[in-house]
Design an enzyme around this catalytic site. Sequence first.
Site, PDB file in Angstrom:
ATOM      1  CD  GLU A 176      -3.138  -0.969   2.138  1.00  0.00           C
ATOM      2  OE1 GLU A 176      -3.029  -0.160   3.087  1.00  0.00           O
ATOM      3  OE2 GLU A 176      -4.125  -1.711   1.986  1.00  0.00           O
ATOM      4  CD  GLU A 295      -3.877  -5.851   3.039  1.00  0.00           C
ATOM      5  OE1 GLU A 295      -4.727  -5.110   3.581  1.00  0.00           O
ATOM      6  OE2 GLU A 295      -2.660  -5.657   3.121  1.00  0.00           O
TER       7      GLU A 295
HETATM    8  O1  AHR Z   1      -5.161  -5.921   6.914  1.00  0.00           O
HETATM    9  C1  AHR Z   1      -4.986  -4.816   7.769  1.00  0.00           C
HETATM   10  C2  AHR Z   1      -4.292  -3.668   7.082  1.00  0.00           C
HETATM   11  O2  AHR Z   1      -5.109  -3.192   6.049  1.00  0.00           O
HETATM   12  C3  AHR Z   1      -2.985  -3.974   6.398  1.00  0.00           C
HETATM   13  O3  AHR Z   1      -1.897  -3.902   7.250  1.00  0.00           O
HETATM   14  C4  AHR Z   1      -2.892  -2.896   5.364  1.00  0.00           C
HETATM   15  O4  AHR Z   1      -2.171  -3.284   4.234  1.00  0.00           O
HETATM   16  C5  AHR Z   1      -4.330  -2.555   5.064  1.00  0.00           C
HETATM   17  O5  AHR Z   1      -4.568  -1.191   5.097  1.00  0.00           O
END
Ligand code: AHR
Length: 521
Positions: A176, A295
């Site tokens: 990210e 994610e």
């Molecule tokens: O999954 C939790 C968090 O969400 C992770 O660390 C990050 O990559 C995202 O913003």
Amino acid sequence: MPNPGTTTLTLHPDFRRGALDRRLFGSFVEHLGRAVYTGVYEPGHATSDEHGFRGDVVDLTRELGATIVRYPGGNFVSNYRWEDGVGPREQRTPFLDLAWRTVEPNDVGTDEFLQYCERTGIEPMMAVNLGTRGVEAAAALVEYCNGEAGTRWADLRIANGRTEPYGVRLWCLGNEMDGPWQIGHKDADAYGRLAAEAGKAMRLVDPTIELVACGSSSMQMDTFGEWERVVLGHTFDVVDHISMHAYYEETDGDRASFLASGTAMDRFVERVVATADAVSAQRRSDKRFTISFDEWNVWYLQSRFVGEKNLPIQRDAPRIIEDVYSALDAVVVGDLLVTLLNHADRIGVACLAQLVNVIAPIITEPGGPAWKQPTFHPFARTAATARGEVLDLRVDTATTTTAAHGDVPLVTAAATIDPATGHLALFVTNRSPEPQTLVLRTPGARLTLVDALEVTADDVPAVAGPEHAASVAEKHVRTFELGGDDGVDGGEGVGGEPAATRTVTLAPESWTAFTGTLARA
Ligand code: AHR
């Protein structure tokens, strides 16, 4: 205009989108809250092995069907020195992780994680720190994991007790990096250049690895689209995948929009694919980037999380973002899996974020039991039954208008077929508060439905604890048999071929997974 109470689904074993990559059923373990400590790892727990990893969690992870696990972050990786987590335990020192403002003891590091993956039969997906670090540390980590004896970092691994290279194939180039919250956040140009150089060096160490460039943290980021274009421009010759992250939640009681999260995910995927293909087209290249949706989940981010900046500095595995899920959340997770399956031709990897305790399908109590959240069930069923190739379905269904996503289909569906056996796995979501009649048309083919698992949404607030999770499962998750062969009724098929039809009723606000067989008549 389809009847709002009836959906017609047409399927044929020869109409296929492409092979299903089983890495679609990945998950994620970050050094965050209790994901590692008292999650997967708890020395002294009654079920732990000699390495300190909880056996009850391993059993549930296997039952969940997770194929890969991403590690060590997440935001955590952007300030992590992997060297601090290897070597003799007594020489490792704690550090203050700024991503989650938590003291990281460094008891679990690269070797512990990779050996845990080996014992559990899961493929690791590693991330390198491109926040506070860069090319040298990234290449060194690849050498530590995958190098043969005779060079500095590979020899360090051997000195630490591991002779054989781990052969880690999948690597994320940071996490990210478009997000202002990220430690070492960069603009697209700066990140793209760094990712290209880090990836180049990592591949020089091991040319067999697959690389993931960071895409946008969500479709709502101001830089969305332009970020992907610039980053893929810099990394064009180096990376294989572009990442996507998305979390969904019910806001302001807008249940209809929440139930339609799968459509939001669908549009996000289509936009990233379009952008990536435009980058290839401009270069007159046939290269097709695939997506690493590394994610995704339901996360009550806006409504229940205080934000990482507001967390006090904590130690000893604090309880951070331990969302408790409802059966409604499980229906949405099932529907998000429908979207992922329908894009399996372009999504090579996906990770449910996360695996244990942190927005997770598995919850543990330190010194106590481990149990399944409602979201466990759709994931486990999909991972267990989807295999082979994804079918290209025709879904004729009515639409409904939602505040957040405009017009969305009332019913969504995805299916896979195993060409060798004819095994069919069919997944259908009814987003409507009314039951739906589902007409399954299989012109020129013979359909047999064997059984189904149905998840129905609830209205009660989710409550933490194994008893609540068990009661949700009892009331809202049911399996049932669907007897036998429905034969061929003739007359409706394509080109005069026979057509089989079968009608089933979908419960209101439900996700149903059918299994059976589908073969040419
Ligand atoms: O999954 C939790 C968090 O969400 C992770 O660390 C990050 O990559 C995202 O913003």
